[in-house]
Design a protein around this motif. Sequence first.
Motif, short mmCIF file in Angstrom:
data_model
loop_
_atom_site.label_atom_id
_atom_site.label_comp_id
_atom_site.label_asym_id
_atom_site.label_seq_id
_atom_site.Cartn_x
_atom_site.Cartn_y
_atom_site.Cartn_z
N GLN A 79 21.85 53.47 75.70
CA GLN A 79 21.01 52.78 74.73
C GLN A 79 20.68 53.73 73.59
N PHE A 80 20.23 53.15 72.51
CA PHE A 80 19.81 53.96 71.37
C PHE A 80 18.31 54.18 71.39
N VAL A 81 17.59 53.19 71.90
CA VAL A 81 16.13 53.27 72.03
C VAL A 81 15.77 52.76 73.41
N THR A 82 14.77 53.35 74.04
CA THR A 82 14.38 52.92 75.38
C THR A 82 12.91 53.19 75.59
N THR A 83 12.40 52.66 76.70
CA THR A 83 11.01 52.90 77.10
C THR A 83 11.00 53.38 78.54
N SER A 84 9.94 54.06 78.88
CA SER A 84 9.82 54.62 80.24
C SER A 84 8.99 53.71 81.11
N LYS A 85 8.80 54.15 82.35
CA LYS A 85 7.85 53.49 83.23
C LYS A 85 6.44 53.85 82.78
N VAL A 86 5.48 53.25 83.49
CA VAL A 86 4.08 53.53 83.16
C VAL A 86 3.64 54.79 83.90
N TYR A 87 2.99 55.73 83.18
CA TYR A 87 2.48 56.98 83.78
C TYR A 87 0.99 57.09 83.50
N ASN A 88 0.33 57.75 84.45
CA ASN A 88 -1.09 58.06 84.25
C ASN A 88 -1.19 59.55 83.94
N VAL A 89 -1.59 59.84 82.70
CA VAL A 89 -1.66 61.22 82.23
C VAL A 89 -3.08 61.51 81.77
N ASP A 90 -3.74 62.44 82.45
CA ASP A 90 -5.11 62.83 82.10
C ASP A 90 -6.04 61.62 82.01
N GLY A 91 -5.86 60.65 82.93
CA GLY A 91 -6.73 59.48 82.95
C GLY A 91 -6.31 58.38 81.99
N ASP A 92 -5.26 58.62 81.18
CA ASP A 92 -4.78 57.61 80.24
C ASP A 92 -3.53 56.94 80.80
N THR A 93 -3.40 55.62 80.50
CA THR A 93 -2.21 54.88 80.91
C THR A 93 -1.20 55.00 79.78
N ILE A 94 -0.09 55.70 80.08
CA ILE A 94 0.86 56.06 79.04
C ILE A 94 2.21 55.42 79.33
N ILE A 95 2.84 54.92 78.24
CA ILE A 95 4.24 54.51 78.29
C ILE A 95 4.94 55.20 77.14
N SER A 96 6.10 55.75 77.40
CA SER A 96 6.79 56.57 76.40
C SER A 96 8.00 55.83 75.83
N PHE A 97 8.15 55.95 74.51
CA PHE A 97 9.31 55.41 73.81
C PHE A 97 10.25 56.57 73.49
N GLY A 98 11.52 56.41 73.81
CA GLY A 98 12.50 57.45 73.52
C GLY A 98 13.59 56.95 72.60
N LYS A 99 14.04 57.85 71.68
CA LYS A 99 15.08 57.46 70.74
C LYS A 99 16.02 58.63 70.52
N LYS A 100 17.29 58.33 70.45
CA LYS A 100 18.29 59.38 70.21
C LYS A 100 18.12 59.99 68.83
N ILE A 101 18.35 61.31 68.76
CA ILE A 101 18.41 62.00 67.46
C ILE A 101 19.87 62.32 67.19
N ILE A 102 20.40 61.67 66.15
CA ILE A 102 21.81 61.80 65.78
C ILE A 102 21.91 62.64 64.52
N ASP A 103 22.76 63.67 64.60
CA ASP A 103 22.98 64.53 63.42
C ASP A 103 23.52 63.69 62.27
N LEU A 104 22.79 63.74 61.14
CA LEU A 104 23.16 62.92 60.00
C LEU A 104 24.48 63.35 59.37
#
Length: 595
Positions: free
Chosen positions: A153-178
């Motif tokens: 994929q070019f863009v994706t999301t992670s599972k739900v994580y609990n980080v320092d008491g916060d409910t976090i979901i992470s978005f990831g995106k490829k970095i392509i050399d221009l």
Amino acid sequence: MKKLSNRSLYQKLLFILIALTIIPILMISIYGYHTFSRVLYNMITESNFNNVDQMGEFLSEIYQDLDSILTKVTIHPDIQDSLKKESKNDWNSYQEARFFTEYTNLLMVGHPEIKEISVYNFEGKRLDSEGHFLPGFEEHFAFEELRSNLENQFVTTSKVYNVDGDTIISFGKKIIDLHTGKYIGIAILDLNLDYYYQELGDAKLLKSGFFILMNQHNEYLFHPTNKLGTKSNHFWINQTEKYKLYKDQNGNQLLYFMKEVPQTGWKVFGVVPYDEVVEQFKPIRLGFFVFIVIILCFIFLLAFSIRKLFVKPIQKLQESLIDVQNGDFQTRVHFNRKDEIGILGTHFNAMVMKIEELIERVYQSELRESKALLLQKQAEIDALQEKITPHFLYNTLNSISWFANQKGIREIQIVVDSLSQLLRYSLKDDSKFVTLKEEFDYLKLFGEIIDFRYDGEIEFLYHLPTYIEHTLVPRFLLQPIVENAIKYAFDTTNSTKIIEVNCFQQNKDLVIEVKDNGIGIENERLKKVYSMLDSSVGTIMKEKGNPESTGIGLPNVHQRIKLTFGDEYGVKIESEPEQGTEVTLILPFIEERCL
């Protein structure tokens, strides 16, 4: 259950009133209620779906904002240079980290829900929005998951994580050399879902409906009661319809609305208790109920008025008629009204007075008659009755037959015996139905008389299979058809005259065919014959003397069959000029034991 014709006038009026008012009103009301309820149900479901749709659009806009931020990070030439080159020294690393922090914090203005933005290359270099640049920091908690997902994929999301008491979901995106198009790293945006919980939690559907947000892994991103990040295995998560009704484990019906958030794989569900949807129908039900009660009250008052104004006076007149019938000629009715009922009462009183006068005259006249005259009259009446008694005729025919046998006149004996048996058949009983064998025996007797009359000119052929001999048919069914054929089928040009009667079973029907080899019927005349079949009795009698008529036999049999068994049964005629005529009787197959 009494027939309607045997019921009282008031009961008939009530029946008509119910049939013409209450039943149609109830049917219209029920249809109207269901139609309006269906329309209201559609309006309610569409309204709630629109709310879910708006929530999905809201989340889609959030995603687009976040994707825009990640895109700006991934295509920034300075950030790409930092990931492609190794830092020369700590000062250089500090400068890169400071630039990244300032740039990303600028992008995060107005987005308090973004917890952190970070970038990674595949040699362990990392920059984040908090300014970390020295080695030794732990790798991002979702880095490996996002990296694995980004393989396809070019863009994706992670599972739900609990980080320092916060409910976090992470978005990831490829970095392509221009410049080279090479995959050089990953940009990660950590989103704090807690910022949206209040908005999702405060949004209501009807009274107690709520929203559920699921990610592509079927994990709860938001649920008012269930723990976030836990995986759901409920059957409704695979729903594809806009809305659908389900039952929960307690048997409560819940209406689930579903909207997919584009590009994320997320789904927004709106859950509404079905009882709350039905509750919206209560005012409509109450309105229809009040309407029906008002109509019923009006009809009750109408029925009461009809009884008082029309039925009671007629009942009073009926009671007076019974009194007159029982000999009370002093009875009178008094209606203080000038309408038709008042006129009827006046004429009734005048009629009773006239009857009383006539009875008095007759009584006086009878007193003047002598006993001898009365005895003479009675004797004359008895003699006349004896002469017209069918049994007397039957006994007379037997006497003639005996006399013919004694004198050796065989032909007269045969025809008289046949006529005698015909008369016995007609006097047998008043049963409406006879067996087909009995009807055929009667027809054969009739054929013997015809054979005597026409000196054997007409040949009769009978085909009655044994298995249908006990089938029940109406009495005197076949003789009118055969007599009709004798009268109209032949002329002087026919050298051989044949009338054939066949019977057979066809599915659940009994079919009787009467065929002749006569002159046939022209098309125009055949049309007239068919029109006569369904004519009224009065029309048939008028046509009896018409030379173009086929007589009353065919219409009589056709009407009897239809009235007895229904419109799908009756008489059919097929004929061609010079080709003879075939008359087919179609009746239901009724075995003797079934009646």
